[in-house]
Design a protein around this motif. Structure first.
Motif: not given
Ligand SMILES: Cc1cc2nc3c(=O)[nH]c(=O)nc-3n(C[C@H](O)[C@H](O)[C@H](O)COP(=O)(O)OP(=O)(O)OC[C@H]3O[C@@H](n4cnc5c(N)ncnc54)[C@H](O)[C@@H]3O)c2cc1C
Length: 396
Positions: A1-30
């Motif tokens: 099952m796809t891992e679901k990860i939430g990120v609070v904050g759409a500043g440069i850091l939150g967005l970079a974290v979301a992108r990294e988690l999607a790319l490196s872990r295949g997570a479904e990020v919101t």
């Protein structure tokens, strides 16, 4: 099952974290942000400098992630056609008494692996910046400028391309953990995640409290005010001119910075704000919360002289002009026009110490970025990789 990860904050850091988690872990990020656009707080109100890693204590997260972050950011900007210009930076000693500080900085920069550092005398520094004066300087030719809001917008696009979503106008109002999930209430909807990463900048304490993890450092907001150089005064500065910083503070002192849009800014100072998003003096809506944190009063007691000086500099244009004229004496009051500033989310410990390094806390399913001040925009892609490494793996 796809891992679901939430990120609070759409500043440069939150967005970079979301992108990294999607790319490196295949997570479904919101990604959830309360604002209507990405990057409107610190990411959109800063000096726009890609720091080379000169200042940070060797071995610190800042030192390592800044150097890694520069390389990653440069490659990212090149890959996506985003502006990135190595305009170079001078750190200038205005008087002889600043020479030892400058020499220590040059040694630290070399230890941190900053490329191309050279030490210049009063004449040589004018070959780099013809209108600057000082007794000596260090030159960092690869220090660059970038458009951090544009980087944030591109990161949001990457998140969407990886199947994730960036939900704007979604202020996070409540968080609870139930049945192995982290439930987050935002915009009247409950999101259920396997993990939650909080990159909420100035909103960190509020979100940490919702998650039941108040922590022992708190965000104290420091407003950074700027003036813009008017008309032909812009031609007095080619790149970036910085003072030798006071080693007691994580702030770098009022500097002159050329921006990607051609503006040249003078600033920022560092004035204690009485609201987390306190962009003006009038905004004091969080005064009670900020002033009742014991760390704030202890810090104020320790640093009141500097505090008074910063307040004076904020209220009196001449003080700002004097700070800039130490390095570029040709400037006049007519050359300086007030422009928008930013507010730094700076963590302060209970004993009043300004927390210098980046701080990321892992509390079970919730990962909290407690301190991500400058150079976190520079370092964002490297911090994201670091965070992806500490977000606990799914339990199989
Ligand atoms: C004056 C100034 C100058 C600086 N100069 C530089 C520089 O030259 N170079 C450099 O590298 N760094 C610089 N920095 C630092 C850099 O801007 C920050 O370290 C970086 O932008 C931090 O990014 P962030 O994503 O953590 O924070 P932010 O960009 O502040 O993003 C946090 C986001 O969280 C959201 N949020 C908060 N609470 C909630 C909630 N309850 N629900 C939903 N969303 C929420 C906010 O709306 C915001 O969009 C500077 C900072 C300032 C203020």
């Amino acid at each position: 099952m796809t891992e679901k990860i939430g990120v609070v904050g759409a500043g440069i850091l939150g967005l970079a974290v979301a992108r990294e988690l999607a790319l490196s872990r295949g997570a479904e990020v919101t990604v959830l942000d309360k604002e209507h656009q990405v990057g409107v707080h610190q990411t959109g109100h800063n000096s726009g400098v890609v720091h080379a890693g000169i200042y940070y204590p060797p071995g610190s997260l800042k030192a390592r992630l800044c150097r890694e972050g520069v390389a990653m950011l440069r490659a990212y900007c090149v890959e996506h056609g985003l502006p990135y210009e190595e305009v170079g930076k001078l750190v200038v000693a205005a008087g002889r008494h600043e020479r030892p500080g400058l020499a220590a900085l040059a040694a630290r920069a070399r230890e941190n692996g900053v490329p191309g550092i050279t030490e210049l005398d009063a004449l040589a520094l004018r070959e780099i910046e013809p209108h600057a004066v000082g007794v000596a300087a260090i030159h960092s030719p690869h220090t660059a400028i970038a458009d951090f809001p544009a980087v944030a917008r591109r990161l949001a696009q990457d998140v969407a391309e990886q199947g994730g979503s960036v939900r704007l106008a979604h202020p996070v109002k409540a968080i609870r953990e139930r049945a192995g999930k982290v439930e987050v209430l935002a915009a009247k909807r409950v999101f259920a995640f396997d993990r939650l990463v909080v990159c909420a900048g100035l909103g960190t304490d509020a979100v940490a409290a919702m998650a039941g993890r108040r922590g022992d450092v708190r965000i104290v907001p420091f407003r950074g005010e700027y003036y813009a150089l008017a008309g032909s005064a812009k031609d007095l500065v080619r790149g970036l001119i910085y003072p030798v910083p006071d080693p007691r503070y994580p702030f770098l002192g009022v500097h002159l910075t050329r921006h990607i849009d051609g503006e040249v800014l003078v600033g920022p100072n560092a004035v204690l704000a009485l609201a987390y998003e306190g962009y003006t003096w009038r905004d004091v809506r969080d005064a009670r919360r900020i002033l009742t944190w014991p760390g704030t009063l202890r810090m104020a007691r320790k640093h009141w002289r500097t505090g008074v000086k910063e307040v004076y500099g904020s209220l009196v244009k001449q003080a700002f002009l004097d700070a800039a004229r130490r390095y570029v004496p040709a400037l006049t009051a007519a050359d300086l026009e007030r422009t928008h500033g930013g507010v730094r989310a700076q963590a302060v410990a209970r004993d009043g110490a300004l927390v210098d390094d980046f701080v990321v806390d892992v509390h079970g399913r919730v990962v909290l970025v407690r301190n991500a001040p400058s150079p976190a925009a520079t370092s964002s892609l490297a911090i994201a990789r670091h965070i992806a490494g500490v977000v606990p793996a799914p339990i199989s």
